[in-house]
Design an enzyme around this catalytic site. Structure first.
Site, short mmCIF file in Angstrom:
data_model
loop_
_atom_site.label_atom_id
_atom_site.label_comp_id
_atom_site.label_asym_id
_atom_site.label_seq_id
_atom_site.Cartn_x
_atom_site.Cartn_y
_atom_site.Cartn_z
N GLU A 66 -27.90 3.74 57.28
CA GLU A 66 -29.12 2.96 57.46
C GLU A 66 -28.96 2.03 58.65
O GLU A 66 -27.93 1.39 58.81
CB GLU A 66 -29.44 2.07 56.24
CG GLU A 66 -29.89 2.82 55.02
CD GLU A 66 -30.24 1.89 53.86
OE1 GLU A 66 -30.61 0.71 54.08
OE2 GLU A 66 -30.12 2.36 52.71
N TYR B 197 -27.53 -3.95 59.38
CA TYR B 197 -28.76 -4.64 59.78
C TYR B 197 -28.49 -5.87 60.64
O TYR B 197 -29.21 -6.14 61.58
CB TYR B 197 -29.59 -5.02 58.55
CG TYR B 197 -30.18 -3.81 57.87
CD1 TYR B 197 -31.38 -3.28 58.30
CD2 TYR B 197 -29.50 -3.16 56.84
CE1 TYR B 197 -31.92 -2.14 57.72
CE2 TYR B 197 -30.02 -2.01 56.25
CZ TYR B 197 -31.23 -1.50 56.69
OH TYR B 197 -31.75 -0.37 56.12
N ASN C 164 -24.49 0.81 56.13
CA ASN C 164 -25.85 0.32 56.33
C ASN C 164 -25.72 -0.98 57.12
O ASN C 164 -25.18 -1.96 56.62
CB ASN C 164 -26.54 0.06 55.00
CG ASN C 164 -26.71 1.34 54.19
OD1 ASN C 164 -26.42 2.43 54.68
ND2 ASN C 164 -27.20 1.22 52.98
N HIS D 71 -29.64 4.96 44.18
CA HIS D 71 -30.23 3.95 45.07
C HIS D 71 -31.06 3.01 44.20
O HIS D 71 -32.28 2.92 44.35
CB HIS D 71 -31.04 4.62 46.17
CG HIS D 71 -31.30 3.75 47.37
ND1 HIS D 71 -30.97 4.11 48.65
CD2 HIS D 71 -31.84 2.51 47.48
CE1 HIS D 71 -31.32 3.16 49.50
NE2 HIS D 71 -31.86 2.17 48.81
N GLU E 192 -25.13 0.74 48.54
CA GLU E 192 -25.04 -0.72 48.55
C GLU E 192 -24.73 -1.29 47.16
O GLU E 192 -25.53 -2.04 46.60
CB GLU E 192 -26.33 -1.33 49.11
CG GLU E 192 -26.63 -0.86 50.52
CD GLU E 192 -27.86 -1.54 51.15
OE1 GLU E 192 -28.47 -2.38 50.50
OE2 GLU E 192 -28.18 -1.21 52.30
N ARG F 263 -31.91 11.66 54.83
CA ARG F 263 -31.22 11.04 53.70
C ARG F 263 -32.27 10.54 52.73
O ARG F 263 -33.12 9.71 53.08
CB ARG F 263 -30.34 9.88 54.18
CG ARG F 263 -29.70 9.13 53.03
CD ARG F 263 -28.80 7.98 53.49
NE ARG F 263 -28.33 7.30 52.31
CZ ARG F 263 -28.44 5.98 52.09
NH1 ARG F 263 -28.98 5.19 52.99
NH2 ARG F 263 -28.02 5.46 50.96
O1 IFM Z 1 -35.00 -1.11 51.90
C1 IFM Z 1 -33.64 -1.40 51.85
C2 IFM Z 1 -32.87 -0.22 51.31
O2 IFM Z 1 -33.33 0.17 50.08
C3 IFM Z 1 -31.41 -0.58 51.19
N1 IFM Z 1 -30.90 -1.11 52.41
C4 IFM Z 1 -31.66 -2.15 53.07
C5 IFM Z 1 -33.11 -1.73 53.21
C6 IFM Z 1 -33.90 -2.84 53.91
O3 IFM Z 1 -33.85 -4.01 53.17
#
Ligand code: IFM
Length: 471
Positions: free
Chosen positions: A365, A296, A294, A121, A166, A77
């Site tokens: 992500e 985290y 995404n 992005h 995002e 990606r």
């Molecule tokens: O680096 C970023 C990415 O560009 C978008 N999602 C989160 C990642 C980590 O912060």
């Protein structure tokens, strides 16, 4: 590990974005983006770092694709830099920009790697920012034209398109918190309007991608989403959980899947509704092929009136009634300060499946920054990232077993790269980048991920798990 639960054609990849890895910002006709301007403004990024060189991927693209092939990735990606294709955001096309992405796609295909392209992005052409940026409806229209140009060129050889990445970050961090380009602070109305135009950009582009890319095109947006937990059992906390869910998740999910914004959202943000024209919500909520997630971390919140002062404020304007609990006992954290919470990935995927019924989910992500260093023997022994990935892949497997229609997983990131306002201080890569020389070193986590993918392949090829040991 529940390896057998992953389908044979599952996409195992890694992700990057243009401004974070390419460098070459002044080459071959590329126009300026809002990140070039933001990063060049003193005080905006860690040590004033910019993406001017980054991981020099623009010049090292073939070497990087060869590394992906060595790792056994079957998907990559990446994002396309809008100002490389249209230096002014609209109008004159820069052929060299399209050539670069065509070469990248062909290199990937030559190695059997499925390209997944993100069209936005965060690197908005600066010329469009000067005309209002995402606060202006015309930016969404320009985006659709840009999408059409890209798909006309590449749509004969690739089919996976992520429209916007995002949008919450572009809207809120860009126009209200000011920590992302264009760096505007306290313009809640700007953030709300920008959010709507990003969603509209998605809807308009999705329509064009289908028109130009044909029936085989696969389209979706990628959202940063968070499971929200209650920090205590108080009534104010119940409200805070709902509010945080609206702010972090439903602001973008509800328009995409329900064709409406959540009740109360705009007032909570301290803004009026955005300018919604007839037909906008239908466009925005037109069916897509996948939802990109995404993931985290989770957020633990409580009502601001609860006892204690050990949370961070929500940053949602005065009296938001919401605190983030940051002092969780025993919580492991990455170098970003984000809690490591693998189970959140299972919960999120299950919840999205139940609530919004997307036809497919792609984890676009997932990954972690840690303080990496190179040993005397030239290795990067990033055991924390390796554990992070193993635990998140376990969590992913559990969601798939429970019926979440996940079709791919992308580690953030392939390479160490430019972490936006954090500059080069945070390393997320499976591959270490020694910025002074641009030498690449596959980290232990990268080798482990390669072994995991190989094991998956072996399982599907009929080998026994014993033939496919990952570590
Ligand atoms: O680096 C970023 C990415 O560009 C978008 N999602 C989160 C990642 C980590 O912060």
């Amino acid at each position: 590990m529940t390896s057998t639960s992953f389908p044979r054609d599952f996409l195992w990849g890694a992700a990057t974005s243009a401004y974070q890895v390419e460098g070459a910002t002044g080459e071959d006709g590329r126009g300026l983006s809002i990140w070039d301007a933001f990063a060049a403004t003193p005080g905006r990024t860690h040590e004033g770092a910019t993406g001017a060189i980054a991981a020099d991927h623009y010049h090292r693209m073939r070497q990087d694709v060869a590394l992906m092939a060595d790792l056994g990735l079957n998907a990559y990606r990446f994002s396309i830099a809008w100002p490389r294709v249209l230096p002014e955001g609209r109008g004159q096309v820069n052929p060299a920009g399209l050539d670069f992405y065509e070469e990248l796609v062909d290199a990937l295909l030559g190695h059997g790697i499925t390209p997944v392209a993100t069209l936005y992005h965060w690197d908005l052409p600066l010329a469009l920012d000067e005309q209002g940026g995402w606060r202006a409806r015309a930016t969404a229209e320009a985006f659709a034209d840009y999408a059409e140009i890209v798909v006309e060129r590449l749509g004969d050889r690739m089919r996976h398109w992520v429209t916007v990445n995002e949008p919450w970050c572009s809207a809120y961090l860009g126009y209200c918190e000011g920590m992302h380009a264009p760096g505007i602070r306290d313009d809640a109305q700007g953030a709300v309007d920008a959010g709507h135009h990003l969603l509209l950009a998605h809807g308009l582009a999705a329509q064009r991608i289908r028109q130009v890319g044909g029936a085989s095109a696969r389209v979706g947006a990628a959202l940063n989403l968070f499971p929200i937990f209650a920090g205590d059992a108080g009534a104010a906390t119940v409200r805070a959980v709902e509010r945080a869910d609206r702010f972090h998740n439903r602001w973008f999910l509800d328009p995409l899947y329900r064709g409406r914004y959540p009740d109360g959202l705009f007032a909570e943000l301290g803004a009026a509704p955005p300018p919604i024209c007839d037909g906008d919500m239908e466009l925005i909520s037109a069916p897509t092929d996948f939802l990109g997630i995404n993931y985290y971390n989770r957020w633990v919140v409580r009502g601001a009136s609860s006892n204690g002062h050990n949370g961070a404020s929500a940053g949602m304007g005065a009296g938001a009634g919401l605190e983030y609990v940051t002092n969780l006992p025993r919580a492991a954290r990455t170098a970003m300060g984000w809690e490591v919470y693998p189970h959140g990935l299972t919960l999120l995927l299950e919840d999205l499946t139940r609530t919004y019924h997307p036809p497919a989910l792609l984890v676009t992500e997932n990954g972690a920054a840690y303080e990496d260093s190179v040993t005397g023997a030239g290795r990067v022994t990033d055991s924390q990232r390796l554990t992070y990935l193993r635990e998140h892949l376990d969590a992913l497997g559990r969601a798939v077993e429970q019926g979440a229609p996940v079709t791919g997983y992308f580690v953030w990131s392939l390479l160490d790269n430019y972490e936006w306002s954090e500059g080069y201080s945070k390393r997320f890569g499976l591959i270490y980048v020694e910025y002074a020389t641009q030498r690449r070193i596959v980290k232990d986590s990268g080798r482990w991920y390669a072994g995991f993918i190989a094991a998956q392949r072996a399982l599907h090829a009929g080998a026994t798990p014993a033939d496919a040991v990952t570590e």
